[in-house]
Design an enzyme around this catalytic site. Structure first.
Site, PDB file in Angstrom:
ATOM      1  N   TYR A 187       3.063  -4.672  -2.714  1.00  0.00           N
ATOM      2  CA  TYR A 187       3.972  -4.287  -3.807  1.00  0.00           C
ATOM      3  C   TYR A 187       3.483  -5.639  -4.960  1.00  0.00           C
ATOM      4  O   TYR A 187       3.221  -5.123  -6.074  1.00  0.00           O
ATOM      5  CB  TYR A 187       4.684  -4.446  -3.474  1.00  0.00           C
ATOM      6  CG  TYR A 187       4.485  -2.965  -2.814  1.00  0.00           C
ATOM      7  CD1 TYR A 187       4.703  -1.175  -3.197  1.00  0.00           C
ATOM      8  CD2 TYR A 187       5.089  -2.395  -1.102  1.00  0.00           C
ATOM      9  CE1 TYR A 187       4.587  -0.145  -2.962  1.00  0.00           C
ATOM     10  CE2 TYR A 187       4.481  -0.749  -1.007  1.00  0.00           C
ATOM     11  CZ  TYR A 187       4.019   0.029  -1.757  1.00  0.00           C
ATOM     12  OH  TYR A 187       3.933   1.342  -1.256  1.00  0.00           O
TER      13      TYR A 187
ATOM     14  N   HIS B  82      10.607  -1.921   1.435  1.00  0.00           N
ATOM     15  CA  HIS B  82       9.498  -1.794   1.837  1.00  0.00           C
ATOM     16  C   HIS B  82       9.247  -3.063   2.670  1.00  0.00           C
ATOM     17  O   HIS B  82       7.903  -3.779   3.315  1.00  0.00           O
ATOM     18  CB  HIS B  82       7.855  -2.677   0.940  1.00  0.00           C
ATOM     19  CG  HIS B  82       7.811  -1.071   0.323  1.00  0.00           C
ATOM     20  ND1 HIS B  82       7.349   0.645   0.515  1.00  0.00           N
ATOM     21  CD2 HIS B  82       8.663  -0.829  -0.713  1.00  0.00           C
ATOM     22  CE1 HIS B  82       7.043   0.962  -0.711  1.00  0.00           C
ATOM     23  NE2 HIS B  82       7.864   0.579  -1.871  1.00  0.00           N
TER      24      HIS B  82
END
Length: 752
Positions: A275, A432
């Protein structure tokens, strides 16, 4: 410290808003990523800079093909990977390139295409309700989630900037009134749960609003982008799709907060490299746009130049093939060849001091961004200025102040071969993150020896959950058993509760790579299980008695009560042999009922019959052996992934688990050995057997642990670690088997 940061953010915001308000005259176009001066310089060099010319030709071929198809703006209805999703995604990628081609080639057909596409969207957008797919916590209009709508606006803003002066005043008024202004309002004040937080989602949203604000010279939108919403009205406790809280009480938001909080001082992004890669595009292109339009902001100097540092951190977070380590929710195979890293490397080169080592990465990428930064990179490569980018052992801290654990990368390079250890002792990683304190993965060049599973998702493949996260991401990939670390009583760290895990991080005890033959990372975790303390030490040992360096893994657990401890190793390849007897059940059963155990088949069950347990496997033509110091009460389990997986969403990966039952204190000592090879052409196996004869814990108390590793020639390595004092100046003395050892510092190693 946090108070000082908040004050700094507030002062910065005031300065930026003042600067915006003072500059009420629209700047010339283009001015974001491309500039008028930059276009002139680029045009003068066309045909003379091979890498830039090649990149330009590729973009022209792609855009020309789309122009031939005409303007296509279907009514949105699909998830990721579906036709309408992919069509609108292609539209924003193509018109951004078309705008650039118009500026560089001065061919009006590209400007006409962008104008007509924008007018088509201006006609479509006012008619759109929320996207019909209801899965997202923040639905978009063009796409199923506001995140993708923001992607669209980040790219489309650049296209608009490039053709701004070409479009008539009347058409600009229509496009801004019916498309851009309502679009920016929708993803910000219309979607506060998406826009007003600290997360990669909101970074895209902030940048989308900020980019179009710069094009339209809208001070109010720019302030909203930089500093967040003034009144967010978020429902208390609202969570996103991954179960993470949208916003903490009193938390700063906006682009500046998203630069400040998720990045550590070393440039590590707390959500993980996958990410970080995804977010680097909006971070870097908006920074470039701010540098070009608002240079007084000095965005590349913000937080001690953190955005440039983040690019270097990302490059270090890759294996020998340039693939990012799949920490947290990370897809394997994603690499620095992605379009986001092409842009990031180019921008970091131009605005970060023109480091020649970045040029070698750009050479491997084989293309550049079509702007001033891309031309600077391509021109420097043409002049032969590139130098190798050397990935060394590095310890990257986590947290805004670098105090929330980290990720240690230890590399041993020898004769063209590279063994890489990645030990994760970081913070939770926002929504996440995975429950994997003190986990590790291990690489031989670009091959995974012991893996991190990554995510359970088939990105943009419509057949698999609409290309989105699968339920197995929660039931397996995030659970502790999916990682190479300790699981207590078949329950994940923090009970797999995000809010609890988000409060804590592991702590570094020792990181020392000063001796390339003895490189160490050691960290502790005291909160994953109440009343239990864990201490893991991993050492990459290079010794002449072995073909390749060894990985020594010492995992100590101390609890206030007796527990069951499982330590899994998820290897790659084919099992070759083991030195213990095990039974294979006629009927497969899941290993457990919850916390990921329900997804593992119990394929083999054995007991440790000797003081050392050994398994060996073959992968990509290389042999590996795991030698473990075991006790007769230890259970040994072969497992296979895939139980309770009716849609076949999980890979069929093998694993080996060492289980200690009814133990209050426990110590796992393991050595991973890389050796030999197999050539399928000559059908010859070389050095196929482990050279390790015995590993032994020769000393252990509350302050020290000593381990010996003996090979078949009776050559012995002794490693001693001071486990309760990490001072580099402390003098130590202990007696082991009638021999006294004295040293200064944290550890001692000798060869007999």
């Amino acid at each position: 410290m946090k108070l000082k940061i908040n004050r700094f953010l507030k002062r910065t915001a005031i300065v930026i808003v003042f600067s915006v308000m003072q500059n009420t005259v629209a700047q010339g176009h283009p001015s974001l990523v491309l500039t008028k001066k930059g276009v002139t310089e680029i045009r003068a060099k066309l045909g003379k800079v091979p890498l830039f010319d090649t990149s330009l030709a590729e973009a022209k071929t792609e855009v020309d093909a789309e122009i031939a198809l005409g303007i296509i703006t279907p009514i949105p209805k699909d998830f990721s990977g579906g036709y309408t999703h992919e069509r609108h995604k292609k539209n924003f990628l193509i018109i951004q390139k078309a705008g650039v081609l118009y500026q560089i080639l001065n061919d009006k057909k590209y400007a006409v295409y962008v104008r007509d596409m924008l007018l088509a969207y201006a006609k479509l957008y006012p008619t759109l309700p929320l996207h019909p797919q209801e899965r997202s916590y923040a639905r978009g209009k063009l796409f199923w989630q506001a995140l993708n709508d923001s992607n669209w606006l980040v790219y489309t803003s650049q296209a608009y900037d490039c053709v701004y002066d070409f479009i008539s005043v009347a058409d600009r008024e229509t496009i801004e009134k019916d498309l851009f202004k309502p679009f920016a309002d929708f993803i910000s004040i219309g979607s506060p749960q998406f826009f007003d937080r600290v997360h990669n989602h909101s970074t895209w949203g902030n940048v989308a609003v900020g980019m179009i604000a710069l094009v339209m010279d809208d001070a109010e939108l720019l302030d909203r982008a930089l500093n967040g919403l003034k009144e967010n009205g978020l429902p208390a406790g609202m969570k996103d799709n991954d179960g993470g809280l949208i916003k903490k009480p009193g938390q700063k938001t906006g682009f500046l907060a998203n630069v400040n909080e998720p990045f550590s001082p070393d440039g590590y992004y707390t959500e993980g490299p996958y990410y970080q890669r995804y977010a680097m595009y909006p971070f870097m292109v908006f920074a470039e746009a701010l540098q070009n339009t608002k240079p007084d902001v000095k965005i590349f100097e913000y937080k001690n130049g953190i955005l440039i540092k983040a690019v270097y951190a990302l490059l270090h977070l890759t294996n020998a093939a340039g693939e990012f380590f799949p920490l947290n929710d990370g897809q394997k195979g994603m690499s620095y060849y992605s379009r986001e890293l092409v842009s990031a490397v180019d921008i970091a080169y131009l605005y970060g001091g023109k480091d020649a080592s970045l040029l070698s990465i750009a050479e491997k990428q084989g293309r550049v961004q079509l702007d001033n930064s891309g031309m600077a990179v391509a021109l420097a490569i043409k002049k032969g200025l590139a130098k190798p980018f050397e990935k060394k052992s590095i310890d990257l801290s986590d947290g805004p102040e670098g105090k929330d654990g980290g990720v240690a990368i230890i590399r041993n390079k020898n004769e063209g071969s590279e063994l890489t250890l990645v030990m994760k002792y970081a913070a939770q990683g926002l929504s996440h993150g995975h429950f994997d304190k003190l986990s590790f993965s291990y690489y031989n060049n670009s091959s995974e020896v012991l893996q991190d599973y990554g995510l359970a998702r088939f990105v943009n493949i419509e057949q698999k959950g609409g290309g989105n996260y699968l339920k197995e991401n929660t039931t397996w990939a995030k659970q502790t058993i999916a990682h190479n670390t300790i699981i207590q009583n078949e329950t994940s760290h923090f009970g797999a509760d995000f809010e609890t895990g988000n409060q804590f991080s592991s702590k570094k005890y020792l990181y020392d790579v000063s001796n390339p033959k003895v490189q160490i990372i050691s960290a502790t975790e005291d909160n994953a299980y109440p009343g239990t303390k864990m201490h893991r030490t991993m050492v990459v040992l290079q010794d002449e008695g072995y073909e390749k360096p060894l990985l020594l893994d010492i995992f100590q657990i101390d609890s206030d009560k007796a527990n069951q401890y499982d330590l899994p190793f998820y290897y790659q390849g084919q099992m070759m042999s083991s030195n213990f007897t095990y039974q294979t059940p006629k009927t497969l059963e899941p290993l457990g009922k919850a916390y990921g155990y329900q997804h593992l088949w119990k394929e083999g069950i054995g007991k440790a019959t000797t003081e050392n347990t050994k398994i060996s496997w073959l992968d990509n033509g290389v042999f590996y052996s795991l030698t473990s110091a075991t006790q007769p009460t230890d259970e040994l389990l072969f497992v296979g992934l895939g139980a309770n997986d009716p849609s076949f969403n999980l890979r069929r990966d093998p694993g080996f688990i060492i289980r200690k039952k009814n133990s209050q204190k426990a110590t796992f000592v393991n050595v991973i050995e890389t050796h030999g090879s197999y050539n399928p052409v000559t059908e010859v196996a070389t050095n196929a057997f482990s050279l390790i004869d015995k590993i032994e814990v020769v000393y252990e108390d509350a302050n020290y642990i000593g381990v010996t590793i003996k090979n078949k020639e009776r050559k012995s390595i002794l490693f001693i670690l001071a486990t309760n004092n990490n001072s580099t100046t402390k003098k130590h003395q202990i007696k082991i088997k009638d021999t006294t050892y004295t040293w200064v510092g944290t550890h001692y190693k000798t060869i007999n």
